[in-house]
Write an enzyme that holds these catalytic residues in place. Sequence first.
Site, PDB file in Angstrom:
ATOM      1  N   HIS A 122      44.908  45.284  30.699  1.00 12.10           N
ATOM      2  CA  HIS A 122      44.001  45.027  29.578  1.00 12.10           C
ATOM      3  C   HIS A 122      44.659  44.246  28.449  1.00 12.10           C
ATOM      4  CE1 HIS A 122      45.992  48.215  27.145  1.00 12.10           C
ATOM      5  NE2 HIS A 122      46.178  48.761  28.333  1.00 12.10           N
ATOM      6  N   ASP A 123      43.888  43.353  27.865  1.00 10.52           N
ATOM      7  CA  ASP A 123      44.267  42.629  26.647  1.00 10.52           C
ATOM      8  C   ASP A 123      45.443  41.676  26.837  1.00 10.52           C
ATOM      9  OD1 ASP A 123      42.350  44.128  24.862  1.00 10.52           O
ATOM     10  OD2 ASP A 123      43.619  45.792  25.512  1.00 10.52           O
ATOM     11  N   GLY A 140      49.699  46.303  29.485  1.00  8.63           N
ATOM     12  CA  GLY A 140      48.709  45.879  28.504  1.00  8.63           C
ATOM     13  C   GLY A 140      49.299  45.059  27.381  1.00  8.63           C
TER      14      GLY A 140
END
Length: 252
Positions: A122-123, A140
């Site tokens: 994520h991200d 992440g």
Amino acid sequence: MTSQVHPNSFLSNKVKLGSNVRIGPFSNLYGNIEIDDNTELKSHISISGNTKIGKNNIFYPFSHIGCDTQDLKFKGEDSDLIIGDSNIFRENVTISKGTLDGGMLTQIGNNNLLMTGVHVAHDCKIGNKNILVNQVTLGGHVNIMNSVVIGGLSAIIQFVTIGSHTMIGGMSGIDKNVLPFSLVIGNRAKLRGLNLVGIRRDNFSKGEIERIKELHQCISSNNFEFDQNIKIDQFFIEYKSLINEKLGHIQE
């Protein structure tokens, strides 16, 4: 040209396809998904969430794109994944969408190659012309800039930035930021010098290579100043801005 969707694949009514998109058998596209012209899904591809995919991408079987993050703080927020143009995603690639803590966005640029089993958490932000070799794992909030090669079975810890034109050796564990133009390897990885092979392949001049060496030496001694008017310095300035003005990095 009309897009081609195999009858054994499922597309939700919110999926939007450009021209000449080819979707092979046993693929599942469920969510607010946009796929631009000439992108191909070979077979057995899962795409979900708010996912926007550009032109001329190729996805190989058993990849899951736009999946929910594995971050335990994730509460189902309506986050995004954006993928640019002319990327290749080989078998079993997984890419998670963003989270509230990371600006709600995972983003991949153009002309990248993600080989078998790569995981992008994520991200993450991945720039252009990068190669992630088999089984590379990004935690992440990782930033991969441009023209980076990451060797197979390497793992990048959360919040790390990898500067442009860097080579990460295979089976490395990266727990600190990596300066542009670096060659690093090991667990935990250490700086081994400059990525001279990659630098020369990208047609940097002898004078530019000397400036790269100078900046590496100056940064290592904490005695440096960037020149806004020099091309090479711009790589370091951009790198510095991505890590919020801090220059903590892998050293020898």
